[in-house]
Scaffold this motif. Structure first.
Motif: not given
Length: 630
Positions: A388-390, A432-437, A441-443, A451-453
């Motif tokens: 699942k996406l979540s 960098a970790a904050q930006d990635a998180t 969460k918005a995906d 891709d973001d991971l």
């Protein structure tokens, strides 16, 4: 009284150019019977057999061993083993040894032949138990009459004498024997009579005959060796060919191949061993024909082909792959990329199975077709991407946090970084970790999460940069201290207020302070520890403070120098004055010399300027010269 003694000995006879021997029985008359006009005790004892029966594999004869049949065929000159205790009487006897005897194995009979060579073979006789007189005799009439070739008394008890087989001997009819006269005065039971020993089976040939025979045998040996080399190469080639045929026959089962390979190896080994004992090319060629046929017969072609079996197996695999691709295409929970990846997984597994089927043997094709790993990849491809996406987002956030911790750990454990450098890199990692998180969460799709991971895996550890290697940092810090030390030493060297001894002491103090500072650097294992030592002023000050201006002023140094020469002048003049042995003229001359030395020293001190060492040198030289005036 007449007594008879039965002796077994051998009679020579000619077969072509070769002397052969036949055992015969004879009677020797001993006691009061005279033979050929001499009072002899005749002893016919067997010597080394000159021609011995041998099977084809034998390479040894009478202690002479050859490494190969060809070496045995060509033969060589050698010394035969001694024959001891011959013609014994009492405790006296003779020992007989033939040296430089030509031994070879006959090409036709495969029997060993040993020949005495006229003019080359030497017979060594040893008189055992006394200094007996020994002789070598020859006969050309079958032993009826004997001619003495050489007669010599042994130089000492148990002494040996060499007797050459004459070059002029009649090799067609010659016989030889040796005799000795025992010494009855020894009290050992010897009878004082002449005894002879006839070495049995002696065949004598000329050196030319030996050379001719050896030349003939060498030609056969060379041909034999060449043929053996060719034969073995042909066996190797035939064996390799049959191995290739067996291994290349995909219709054979493993057990069939193993059985045929074993049979081929056995045939090859037997073939390779079949000619080893031969010494001629013809026999080896015959062995080659038989050996190659036996090797070739080991291969039996498979009765059936695997082509259709492979095609059927591939058809089953294709059916499974087609069903899996249909399930993937109809799966609503997968992204396009995941579907592509899943289908690629199916294709890779199908290709792997097809490739394995192409390489399968007749006895394992079904197990290869149904092997679990690749079939599992085909049937399981559709089930690998139903998350699942979540759940994907949660997993991605957790992965980002782990990436952050891993990057932190690398920074914290890096001894090449200072505390300030670590703080800056960790702050960049956190950002960098904050930006990635936030992005994950918005995906809204599985693909964007992936891709973001992926970007996070690159961006989070990117701020970490290792520092300058610790050895380099140590070298740099040591160089900084070295520069301070070099400058301090330069200041010391240029300080005219110091004497040379004072300069040397201060330079040593600089070296000690530098060593202490550099040792502290070398004991440091982190960038912080190195900087702590480098920035510690106690180390740099210790180096700088090793330089101190001269303790005395230049005026004080000059005054002390003048006091020293004044004192030396006064002491010298007192010595001159109080020396009753000096004449008035001598005293005046020495006082004048002392005064001249004082004037010279005084002028040198005044002319030394601001150089402490020059003042000291002028004073020391002046005192010495003034003292020497007396």
């Amino acid at each position: 009284m007449r007594t008879e003694k039965f002796n077994e000995h051998y009679k020579m006879y000619k077969a072509g150019k070769q002397w052969l021997f036949a055992a015969i029985a004879s009677f020797a008359l001993v006691g009061g019977v005279s033979l050929a006009g001499n009072n002899l005790h005749v002893n016919f004892l067997p010597h080394t057999t000159m021609m011995a029966s041998a099977d084809d594999a034998s390479l040894s004869f009478d202690g002479v061993t050859f490494d190969t049949p060809e070496e045995a065929l060509v033969g060589r000159s050698t010394d035969l083993a001694p024959v001891t205790g011959q013609a014994a009487t009492g405790k006296q006897s003779i020992s007989y040894q033939a040296k430089n005897v030509y031994v070879r194995r006959d090409a036709k009979t495969h029997q060993f032949v040993a020949n005495y060579i006229a003019g080359k073979t030497v017979i060594t006789l040893t008189s055992v138990g006394a200094r007996d007189t020994m002789s070598l005799q020859t006969s050309s009439d079958g032993g009826k009459n004997w001619t003495t070739v050489k007669e010599v008394q042994a130089a000492e008890k148990d002494g040996s004498v060499d007797f050459d087989v004459p070059a002029s001997i009649d090799t067609n009819n010659a016989m030889i024997r040796v005799t000795y006269i025992s010494d009855s005065s020894q009290g050992d039971g010897s009878d004082g009579k002449e005894h002879d020993y006839t070495p049995e089976n002696v065949a004598i040939i000329t050196a030319d005959a030996q050379a001719a025979q050896q030349k003939t045998d060498q030609a056969q040996a060379d041909a034999s060796l060449a043929q053996k080399k060719t034969t073995q190469a042909n066996f190797d080639a035939e064996y390799a060919k049959v191995q290739g045929e067996i291994n290349g026959d995909t219709g054979l089962t493993t057990s069939q191949k193993n059985a045929q390979l074993t049979a081929a190896k056995t045939a090859y080994d037997n073939a390779s061993a079949s000619y080893k004992t031969f010494d001629n090319a013809a026999d080896t060629q015959n062995a080659e024909t038989t050996g190659k046929q036996n090797i070739d017969n080991a291969y039996q072609k498979a009765a059936e082909t695997l082509d259709q079996q492979r095609e059927d197996a591939k058809a089953v695999v294709k059916s499974r792959a087609d069903q899996a691709n249909s399930d993937i295409e109809n799966n609503p929970n997968m992204t396009d990329a995941e579907k592509t990846a899943a289908k690629q997984q199916v294709k890779d597994a199908q290709d792997a199975l097809d490739g394995n089927i192409d390489n399968a043997t007749a006895d394992n094709i079904i197990s290869v077709r149904d092997e679990s790993t690749n079939n599992g990849k085909i049937t399981g491809a559709n089930n690998n991407y139903n998350e699942k996406l979540s759940d994907r987002i949660t997993d991605a956030v957790n992965k980002i946090e782990q990436d952050r911790k891993d990057a932190y750990a690398k920074v914290d454990k890096d001894p090449t970084l200072t505390s300030d450098e670590k703080s800056k890199q960790e702050a960049a990692i956190d950002q960098a970790a904050q930006d990635a998180t936030a992005k994950v969460k918005a995906d809204t799709t599985a693909q964007t999460v992936v891709d973001d991971l992926s970007n996070a895996d690159t961006n989070i550890p990117a701020p970490y940069k290792t520092g300058t290697p610790i050895p380099t940092q140590r070298d740099n810090a040591n160089q900084d201290f070295k520069k301070i030390a070099d400058q301090t030493i330069n200041d010391i060297n240029n300080d005219s207020s110091l004497t040379d001894d004072e300069k040397q002491q201060q330079r040593q103090a600089v070296a000690a302070a530098l060593t202490k500072a550099q040792q502290a650097i070398n004991d440091s294992n982190t960038a912080d520890d190195i900087n702590k030592v480098r920035n510690n002023v106690d180390y740099s000050n210790a180096i700088k403070n090793a330089h101190q201006a001269g303790a005395e002023t230049l005026d004080d140094r000059k005054k002390n120098a003048q006091d020293a020469i004044n004192k030396a002048r006064q002491e010298t003049e007192d010595k001159i004055k109080n020396d009753s042995k000096l004449s008035t003229k001598q005293k005046n001359d020495q006082k004048a010399a002392a005064e001249d030395a004082w004037n010279t020293a005084n002028n040198a001190i005044n002319a030394s300027g601001a150089d402490a060492q020059a003042i000291k040198d002028a004073s020391d030289t002046g005192v010495t010269n003034i003292d020497n005036a007396y």
